[in-house]
Each structure stands twice: as structure tokens, then as C-alpha cells.
Design a protein around this motif. Structure first.
Motif, PDB file in Angstrom:
ATOM      1  N   UNK A  55     -18.840 -25.806  -5.961  1.00  0.00           N
ATOM      2  CA  UNK A  55     -18.822 -25.790  -7.583  1.00  0.00           C
ATOM      3  C   UNK A  55     -19.953 -25.435  -8.665  1.00  0.00           C
ATOM      4  N   UNK A  56     -21.064 -26.042  -8.048  1.00  0.00           N
ATOM      5  CA  UNK A  56     -22.192 -25.463  -8.961  1.00  0.00           C
ATOM      6  C   UNK A  56     -23.267 -25.005  -7.458  1.00  0.00           C
ATOM      7  N   UNK A  57     -23.062 -24.787  -6.501  1.00  0.00           N
ATOM      8  CA  UNK A  57     -23.654 -23.647  -5.358  1.00  0.00           C
ATOM      9  C   UNK A  57     -24.477 -23.928  -4.708  1.00  0.00           C
ATOM     10  N   UNK A  58     -24.480 -25.431  -4.621  1.00  0.00           N
ATOM     11  CA  UNK A  58     -25.336 -25.933  -3.617  1.00  0.00           C
ATOM     12  C   UNK A  58     -25.124 -25.551  -2.685  1.00  0.00           C
ATOM     13  N   UNK A  59     -23.595 -25.106  -1.967  1.00  0.00           N
ATOM     14  CA  UNK A  59     -23.291 -24.792  -0.859  1.00  0.00           C
ATOM     15  C   UNK A  59     -22.273 -23.138  -1.532  1.00  0.00           C
ATOM     16  N   UNK A  60     -23.138 -22.371  -1.136  1.00  0.00           N
ATOM     17  CA  UNK A  60     -22.696 -20.292  -1.784  1.00  0.00           C
ATOM     18  C   UNK A  60     -20.950 -20.842  -1.480  1.00  0.00           C
ATOM     19  N   UNK A  61     -19.877 -20.398  -2.357  1.00  0.00           N
ATOM     20  CA  UNK A  61     -18.520 -19.962  -1.800  1.00  0.00           C
ATOM     21  C   UNK A  61     -18.918 -19.127  -1.031  1.00  0.00           C
ATOM     22  N   UNK A  62     -17.997 -18.376  -0.429  1.00  0.00           N
ATOM     23  CA  UNK A  62     -17.867 -17.113   0.668  1.00  0.00           C
ATOM     24  C   UNK A  62     -16.744 -16.272  -0.662  1.00  0.00           C
ATOM     25  N   UNK A  63     -15.978 -16.612  -1.183  1.00  0.00           N
ATOM     26  CA  UNK A  63     -15.610 -15.680  -2.025  1.00  0.00           C
ATOM     27  C   UNK A  63     -14.643 -16.973  -3.206  1.00  0.00           C
ATOM     28  N   UNK A  64     -13.864 -15.968  -3.810  1.00  0.00           N
ATOM     29  CA  UNK A  64     -13.713 -17.297  -5.160  1.00  0.00           C
ATOM     30  C   UNK A  64     -14.193 -17.175  -6.368  1.00  0.00           C
ATOM     31  N   UNK A  65     -13.731 -17.683  -7.511  1.00  0.00           N
ATOM     32  CA  UNK A  65     -14.385 -17.766  -9.090  1.00  0.00           C
ATOM     33  C   UNK A  65     -14.285 -18.623  -9.220  1.00  0.00           C
ATOM     34  N   UNK A  66     -14.849 -19.330 -10.034  1.00  0.00           N
ATOM     35  CA  UNK A  66     -15.631 -20.720 -11.138  1.00  0.00           C
ATOM     36  C   UNK A  66     -15.777 -20.248 -12.423  1.00  0.00           C
ATOM     37  N   UNK A  72     -17.723 -17.589 -16.603  1.00  0.00           N
ATOM     38  CA  UNK A  72     -17.220 -16.779 -14.806  1.00  0.00           C
ATOM     39  C   UNK A  72     -17.997 -16.460 -14.235  1.00  0.00           C
ATOM     40  N   UNK A  73     -17.807 -16.987 -12.375  1.00  0.00           N
ATOM     41  CA  UNK A  73     -19.091 -16.688 -12.013  1.00  0.00           C
ATOM     42  C   UNK A  73     -18.647 -16.193 -10.161  1.00  0.00           C
ATOM     43  N   UNK A  74     -18.463 -15.381 -10.288  1.00  0.00           N
ATOM     44  CA  UNK A  74     -18.195 -14.698  -8.951  1.00  0.00           C
ATOM     45  C   UNK A  74     -18.560 -14.546  -7.829  1.00  0.00           C
ATOM     46  N   UNK A  75     -18.036 -15.645  -6.272  1.00  0.00           N
ATOM     47  CA  UNK A  75     -18.991 -16.333  -5.256  1.00  0.00           C
ATOM     48  C   UNK A  75     -19.367 -14.299  -5.037  1.00  0.00           C
ATOM     49  N   UNK A  76     -19.360 -13.456  -5.503  1.00  0.00           N
ATOM     50  CA  UNK A  76     -19.176 -12.516  -4.619  1.00  0.00           C
ATOM     51  C   UNK A  76     -20.916 -11.845  -4.732  1.00  0.00           C
ATOM     52  N   UNK A  77     -20.153 -11.723  -6.255  1.00  0.00           N
ATOM     53  CA  UNK A  77     -21.737 -11.352  -6.581  1.00  0.00           C
ATOM     54  C   UNK A  77     -22.246 -11.692  -7.970  1.00  0.00           C
ATOM     55  N   UNK A  78     -22.555 -13.464  -7.916  1.00  0.00           N
ATOM     56  CA  UNK A  78     -23.500 -14.743  -8.669  1.00  0.00           C
ATOM     57  C   UNK A  78     -24.920 -13.831  -8.996  1.00  0.00           C
ATOM     58  N   UNK A  79     -25.107 -13.341  -9.612  1.00  0.00           N
ATOM     59  CA  UNK A  79     -26.569 -13.272  -9.764  1.00  0.00           C
ATOM     60  C   UNK A  79     -27.359 -15.287 -10.400  1.00  0.00           C
ATOM     61  N   UNK A  80     -28.426 -14.783  -9.467  1.00  0.00           N
ATOM     62  CA  UNK A  80     -29.632 -16.683  -9.930  1.00  0.00           C
ATOM     63  C   UNK A  80     -29.296 -16.766 -11.027  1.00  0.00           C
ATOM     64  N   UNK A  81     -29.259 -15.525 -12.363  1.00  0.00           N
ATOM     65  CA  UNK A  81     -28.899 -16.256 -12.832  1.00  0.00           C
ATOM     66  C   UNK A  81     -27.619 -17.265 -13.819  1.00  0.00           C
ATOM     67  N   UNK A  82     -26.716 -16.651 -13.271  1.00  0.00           N
ATOM     68  CA  UNK A  82     -25.438 -16.888 -13.284  1.00  0.00           C
ATOM     69  C   UNK A  82     -24.718 -18.523 -12.769  1.00  0.00           C
ATOM     70  N   UNK A  83     -25.911 -18.908 -11.306  1.00  0.00           N
ATOM     71  CA  UNK A  83     -25.723 -19.625 -11.194  1.00  0.00           C
ATOM     72  C   UNK A  83     -26.365 -20.346 -11.633  1.00  0.00           C
ATOM     73  N   UNK A  84     -28.077 -20.168 -12.530  1.00  0.00           N
ATOM     74  CA  UNK A  84     -28.533 -20.869 -12.872  1.00  0.00           C
ATOM     75  C   UNK A  84     -28.272 -22.332 -14.384  1.00  0.00           C
TER      76      UNK A  84
END
Length: 251
Positions: A55-66, A72-84
Motif C-alpha cells: 500500500x505504500x510501495x515498500x513492496x511494489x504490487x504486480x498489478x492493481x490500483x491504490x 490514484x496510483x496504478x501499479x503497472x505504471x506508477x512513476x517515482x513522483x506518484x509513489x512519493x
């Protein structure tokens, strides 16, 4: 439960995570209302901690949205800025404290405020001292983790998470590494946090605490959400055989 449309609502959709050939999370979907306290229980190795870490990308999901509020962060295309940005809206309390051994209690809190929130050093110190007072650790501000009890270290960890004013606080088995005499003080602090209408997602094995603090309890097994309900409903009248078997064991 319908997706929450308020700014601080949380929505998780289709979350999957595998480590090698082992699927740990299998299409997890979950909505959390603002101020709701959700407790996750279940057998070891069933994906509870991985869910929180994804949920905060300590482990990156393989797919899904949060979604947290309007982000909204899409695991498949999350940018560094979105993760931050997602990490700015979530805070994490680790089971093993995860404090910097070479920093004092105050510095462990100010580091997060400066790095994540962008506060000045003076602002961060003011905020950290207020948090240390609130957590009953004002006199330990200049103490290093090695000089603190396990309970005090975990209270610093919770204080660090509190200081970030996150939309969602994530607690990963916050008492599992503690000696029994320190568990109560950590649970008491979590109760005080909950009283502030803080949205919380808590993985715990403390069943009585779950009954007291949760608005909703989720039972996970084999990477799935098996069933969920109010504490009374799930703990006293579970429907799924796996939930019944688990509760018999922990009882």
C-alpha cells in the motif's frame, strides 16, 4: 462496501503480488472509509504484511490500483513522483520498530518530517517535541534506540507515523516483537491515536485489542480476503470454515 468519494477515502482494487512463483496477494479489493479502523487477522504467511507493504510501495504490487483521496496510483505504471506522493499520504509502523540506531528519538521523528513532509529543521523539531510529549517520551528525546525499552522504541515508531499526519496509518504487527510487559503501553497509545478519528489499517494477533478498536475486522487466508464484518459478527459468528478454524486456534 461502496467506494468512498471523500478526499481521505481509501480504495484498493485488484491488488496482486507474487514473489517468484508464489502468489502472495490474489486480487485484493478493499475500501476504507475516512476515520475507519480496519483490523486484518489471519494465519501467518497469508499475505497480511505484504498487503500493508504494497500500500505504500515498500513492496511494489504486480498489478492493481491504490487510491488515497484524489491520488490514484496504478501499479503497472506508477512513476517515482506518484509513489512519493502515496507515501506522503500513508505512514507505516513496523513490527521491528525500524528506527535509525544512530539517531535520537527526536531525530528519528524529525528525519521523517524533513524528508517526507519537507519541513524545515526548526519546524520538524517543534513538531517532534510535541509528538514526544504526546507519546509520553519527552524525557527520552535525546536518547538513542539502544537506551530505550522495546515499548519505548515502538512508541517512537508510532510517534514518527503520527507526526506525518497521513491519511492512512499502517500498523504491521506492532506488538509482535515486544516482551509481554511492553505490549500494554503500545496498545494504549494506539487507542489514543484511534480516538482522533485517524484512519487505520492494522495487522495484529491481539484478538482482544482487535475486538476493542476495530470498526471492521478482515480475515485473510491464502492471499484472499475470506470474510469481513464487525468485531461481534466476525469473532462471534464467523461464516467461513477457515475463519472458524483460525479463531478456534487463537482462542
Amino acid at each position: 462496501m461502496n467506494t468512498v468519494e471523500t478526499p481521505s477515502g481509501i480504495s484498493i482494487s485488484g491488488l496482486n503480488k507474487a514473489f517468484g512463483d508464489t502468489k502472495v496477494l490474489k486480487d485484493i479489493s478493499l475500501d476504507i472509509a475516512p476515520g475507519e479502523r480496519v483490523v486484518v487477522i489471519g494465519p501467518s504467511g497469508t499475505g497480511k504484511s505484504t498487503l500493508l507493504r504494497c500500500l505504500n510501495f515498500l513492496d511494489r504490487p504486480d498489478s492493481g490500483t491504490i487510491r488515497v483521496g484524489d491520488l490514484t496510483v496504478d501499479a503497472n505504471k506508477a512513476s517515482r513522483a506518484e509513489i512519493l506522493a502515496l507515501r506522503r499520504r500513508t505512514s507505516f509502523v513496523f513490527q521491528n520498530y525500524a528506527l535509525f540506531a544512530n539517531k535520537t528519538a527526536r531525530q528519528n521523528i524529525t528525519q521523517a518530517l524533513i524528508t517526507v513532509k519537507g519541513l524545515s529543521k526548526a519546524e520538524a523539531i517543534t513538531r517532534a517535541d510535541a509528538i514526544l510529549l504526546e507519546t509520553g517520551l519527552a524525557e527520552k528525546a535525546n536518547s538513542y534506540p539502544a537506551a530505550l525499552s522495546g515499548g519505548q522504541q515502538q512508541r517512537v515508531g508510532i510517534g514518527r507515523a503520527m507526526a506525518l499526519d497521513a491519511d492512512l496509518m499502517l500498523f504491521d504487527e506492532p506488538t509482535s516483537a515486544l516482551d509481554p510487559e511492553w505490549v500494554g503501553e503500545v496498545l494504549d497509545l494506539m487507542r489514543r491515536v484511534a480516538e482522533k478519528s485517524q484512519t487505520m489499517l492494522i495487522v495484529t494477533h491481539e484478538m482482544q485489542f482487535a475486538r476493542e478498536i476495530a470498526d471492521r475486522i478482515i480475515f485473510m487466508a491464502d492471499g484472499h480476503i475470506v470474510e469481513q464484518g464487525s468485531p461481534k459478527q466476525l469473532l462471534e459468528n464467523p461464516q467461513d470454515p477457515r475463519t472458524k478454524a483460525f479463531l478456534r486456534r487463537v482462542a
